[in-house]
Every structure is written in C-alpha cells, then in structure tokens.
Enzyme design. Sequence first.
Site, PDB file in Angstrom:
ATOM      1  N   HIS A 168      -2.658   2.691  -6.088  1.00  0.00           N
ATOM      2  CA  HIS A 168      -3.183   1.442  -5.535  1.00  0.00           C
ATOM      3  C   HIS A 168      -3.397   0.396  -6.619  1.00  0.00           C
ATOM      4  O   HIS A 168      -3.369  -0.812  -6.343  1.00  0.00           O
ATOM      5  CB  HIS A 168      -4.492   1.711  -4.788  1.00  0.00           C
ATOM      6  CG  HIS A 168      -4.835   0.644  -3.799  1.00  0.00           C
ATOM      7  ND1 HIS A 168      -4.095   0.416  -2.654  1.00  0.00           N
ATOM      8  CD2 HIS A 168      -5.831  -0.282  -3.779  1.00  0.00           C
ATOM      9  CE1 HIS A 168      -4.619  -0.579  -1.967  1.00  0.00           C
ATOM     10  NE2 HIS A 168      -5.670  -1.031  -2.627  1.00  0.00           N
ATOM     11  N   LYS A 170      -2.365  -2.885   7.892  1.00  0.00           N
ATOM     12  CA  LYS A 170      -3.606  -2.534   8.586  1.00  0.00           C
ATOM     13  C   LYS A 170      -3.770  -3.380   9.843  1.00  0.00           C
ATOM     14  O   LYS A 170      -3.450  -4.564   9.851  1.00  0.00           O
ATOM     15  CB  LYS A 170      -4.810  -2.738   7.663  1.00  0.00           C
ATOM     16  CG  LYS A 170      -4.910  -1.702   6.554  1.00  0.00           C
ATOM     17  CD  LYS A 170      -6.187  -1.905   5.757  1.00  0.00           C
ATOM     18  CE  LYS A 170      -6.352  -0.832   4.692  1.00  0.00           C
ATOM     19  NZ  LYS A 170      -7.594  -1.018   3.897  1.00  0.00           N
ATOM     20  N   HIS A 172      -3.679  -9.514   3.705  1.00  0.00           N
ATOM     21  CA  HIS A 172      -5.126  -9.593   3.895  1.00  0.00           C
ATOM     22  C   HIS A 172      -5.441 -10.474   5.100  1.00  0.00           C
ATOM     23  O   HIS A 172      -4.870 -11.564   5.253  1.00  0.00           O
ATOM     24  CB  HIS A 172      -5.812 -10.195   2.658  1.00  0.00           C
ATOM     25  CG  HIS A 172      -5.861  -9.250   1.500  1.00  0.00           C
ATOM     26  ND1 HIS A 172      -6.093  -9.670   0.200  1.00  0.00           N
ATOM     27  CD2 HIS A 172      -5.723  -7.905   1.434  1.00  0.00           C
ATOM     28  CE1 HIS A 172      -6.095  -8.627  -0.601  1.00  0.00           C
ATOM     29  NE2 HIS A 172      -5.874  -7.547   0.115  1.00  0.00           N
ATOM     30  N   ARG A 219       0.869  -1.169   0.000  1.00  0.00           N
ATOM     31  CA  ARG A 219       0.000   0.000   0.000  1.00  0.00           C
ATOM     32  C   ARG A 219       0.910   1.225   0.000  1.00  0.00           C
ATOM     33  O   ARG A 219       2.029   1.183   0.515  1.00  0.00           O
ATOM     34  CB  ARG A 219      -0.894   0.022   1.235  1.00  0.00           C
ATOM     35  CG  ARG A 219      -1.811  -1.194   1.373  1.00  0.00           C
ATOM     36  CD  ARG A 219      -2.608  -1.125   2.670  1.00  0.00           C
ATOM     37  NE  ARG A 219      -3.512  -2.269   2.816  1.00  0.00           N
ATOM     38  CZ  ARG A 219      -3.211  -3.394   3.439  1.00  0.00           C
ATOM     39  NH1 ARG A 219      -2.013  -3.539   3.993  1.00  0.00           N
ATOM     40  NH2 ARG A 219      -4.087  -4.373   3.528  1.00  0.00           N
ATOM     41  N   TYR A 265      -9.393 -11.387  -6.722  1.00  0.00           N
ATOM     42  CA  TYR A 265      -8.481 -11.368  -7.863  1.00  0.00           C
ATOM     43  C   TYR A 265      -8.716 -12.537  -8.810  1.00  0.00           C
ATOM     44  O   TYR A 265      -8.308 -12.470  -9.977  1.00  0.00           O
ATOM     45  CB  TYR A 265      -7.025 -11.348  -7.375  1.00  0.00           C
ATOM     46  CG  TYR A 265      -6.687 -10.054  -6.688  1.00  0.00           C
ATOM     47  CD1 TYR A 265      -6.543  -8.875  -7.424  1.00  0.00           C
ATOM     48  CD2 TYR A 265      -6.554  -9.984  -5.303  1.00  0.00           C
ATOM     49  CE1 TYR A 265      -6.263  -7.673  -6.794  1.00  0.00           C
ATOM     50  CE2 TYR A 265      -6.268  -8.790  -4.669  1.00  0.00           C
ATOM     51  CZ  TYR A 265      -6.122  -7.638  -5.420  1.00  0.00           C
ATOM     52  OH  TYR A 265      -5.861  -6.438  -4.795  1.00  0.00           O
ATOM     53  N   ARG A 309      -0.678  -2.114  -6.751  1.00  0.00           N
ATOM     54  CA  ARG A 309      -0.823  -3.226  -5.798  1.00  0.00           C
ATOM     55  C   ARG A 309      -1.767  -4.282  -6.368  1.00  0.00           C
ATOM     56  O   ARG A 309      -1.505  -5.482  -6.273  1.00  0.00           O
ATOM     57  CB  ARG A 309      -1.336  -2.681  -4.467  1.00  0.00           C
ATOM     58  CG  ARG A 309      -1.657  -3.729  -3.395  1.00  0.00           C
ATOM     59  CD  ARG A 309      -1.978  -3.002  -2.097  1.00  0.00           C
ATOM     60  NE  ARG A 309      -2.812  -3.767  -1.185  1.00  0.00           N
ATOM     61  CZ  ARG A 309      -2.328  -4.604  -0.259  1.00  0.00           C
ATOM     62  NH1 ARG A 309      -1.033  -4.801  -0.160  1.00  0.00           N
ATOM     63  NH2 ARG A 309      -3.157  -5.240   0.551  1.00  0.00           N
TER      64      ARG A 309
END
Length: 311
Positions: free
Chosen positions: A257, A189, A283, A165, A292, A260
């Site tokens: 982004h 995150k 994730h 990110r 994806y 990514r």
Amino acid sequence: MDQLLIIADQALLDERTAWLAALAQERRLSDNTLEAYERDTRQFLAFLTRHLAAPARLKDIDNLRPADLRGFLAARRRDGVGARTLGRGLAGLRSFLRHLERKGLANAAGAAAIRSPKQPKSLPKPLTDEQALLVVDAGAQLAEEPWISVRNAAVLTLLYGCGLRISEALSLTPDDFGAGAKALRITGKGGKTRIVPLLDAARIGVEDYVRLCPYALAKDQPLFRGARGGPLQAAIIQREMQKMRSALGLPDSATPHALRHSFATHLLAGGGDLRSIQELLGHASLSTTQVYTGVDSARLLEIYDRAHPRA
C-alpha cells in the site's frame, strides 16, 4: 488479593470473566486485544467504584449514564492517555455492555450515545522515488521461478505506476488490457469506477507476465495467478514485499500500500493538482487526498533542515 476483587461485586466480576472468555473463544480476538480490554474494563470499574464511593455492582452498570462514561474518558485523558487508547477503551466497554444487555443485565444505549474520541490522522509513509523503483526492480529478480518474478514486478508496477490498491490490481482480468489499451477502468471501494492512465512500463510488465505465465488465462477471470494456478492472493505479494524490505534495507512501512502512497506523493511533488490525484486514487472526498499535502510539506522541511545553511 487482586484489587479488582475488592472494588467490584463478585457477580459483576463473573460476568466480566464470561465476556472475556467469549471474546477469546467465539470472536478469537488476539491476546494483545484481550489484555487491553481486560485492562480497560478493570480501570473503568476502579473509576466507577471511586465515583460511587462503593464497590461497583451490576445494578450500577445498568444505571450508567453517558455522563459517567464521559467522566471516565475525561479522567483517562487527564492521565495523559491518547485518543487511540481512549477509543479502544470505549470499544471494549461497549462490547462488555452489549454482553450484559443480551443477558438482560444492563442497557448499552448510554455507551452507544457517546461519540468516539477523534483519532489523530497519521501521515502516509511513502517510499522515495529511488526506493519505489528499487522495489519494482527487485520484484523482477527475487523469486525463483522467472514467471513469478515477472508477475510480482507487474503487480508492483501497477501499484506504483497507477496508484492501485492491491485488491484492485488482483481483480484485473486480461479483458482489462485490450489491444493498445492506454487506460484501465478500475472499480474501487463502494463500487466507484474511475479511469486510470496505463503507463507503458505497466503495460509491458503485464505483457511479459502473460507471455511467461504457464496457465491459461481466461479473458474474464483474474489475470494474476498463484504458483498453483489459482487467483493470486494479496498475502503472497505482502510476503514478497517483506523479503524485499530485508534484501534492500527498507523500513517496515514499505508495504504494497505504500506504493500507492508513493504514487500520490510523487505526483503531488511533481506538480499534480489535488483534484486530479483524488480522481486517480478514487477517493470519495478531497479531504482524504489532502493528507498528502502534509507528507509533501514534511519532506520539504526535512530537506530544508538537512541542506539549508541557516537550518
């Protein structure tokens, strides 16, 4: 006369006007959001008036039940309104009811009890392999100052080559690139830490930047610097990408982004497994990474339609 003046009690209209004014002055919401909230609440009051067979009053708002709000959402859905618009409308109604609740004029619990409409998942929009490489190369050419060009290229290479990110790339320090480093320890995150392989191209790009950067780079401070020496801001890289879109004829979806997204999509197309890609992206849930597979399938169908003789 505005139809709303006929179908809603003046006291209710006055509170609605005060709420919209507070959103504009205190929350500083955009004009588009304010117009949407005004329209959504106007449509709700029209629905409530038809539902009650009388102009809507503050008392009616105070007595709202979850079933009333569900009825409104169902009516809007029958009119062909999508989930995103319904979700925004419900958010506006909740905000209005909280405004009334703070003044002791209504109870917002009914709206809070309603689950927001499930939003459709939009597929990420990655760049093609060629576009991603063009962006990285252009990052090293478009800026006027050579060190800034090299900086931009290093950041973009980290986004595409390591799947970072932009906030993660800009939080890196010189300490993260120890002598002979083969991997980066990234804190993403939720404070979740992951290990990401450091490609030679990314490492060399960072080394070139460090060599040309005119500012002293403390080992525990942000590695990437702005033109005046302060920490590099994400908005600057976003503006650089905007220039590249214009120069290279790329779509509006070509954002930092998107690099990514491209990292993940190209890994999957090259035979990478979802679990490994999940770990590399950081994730928390595999279901987030599974989006994806939809991108890859869509690209395969596009190639099929374009190339297959039976298409």
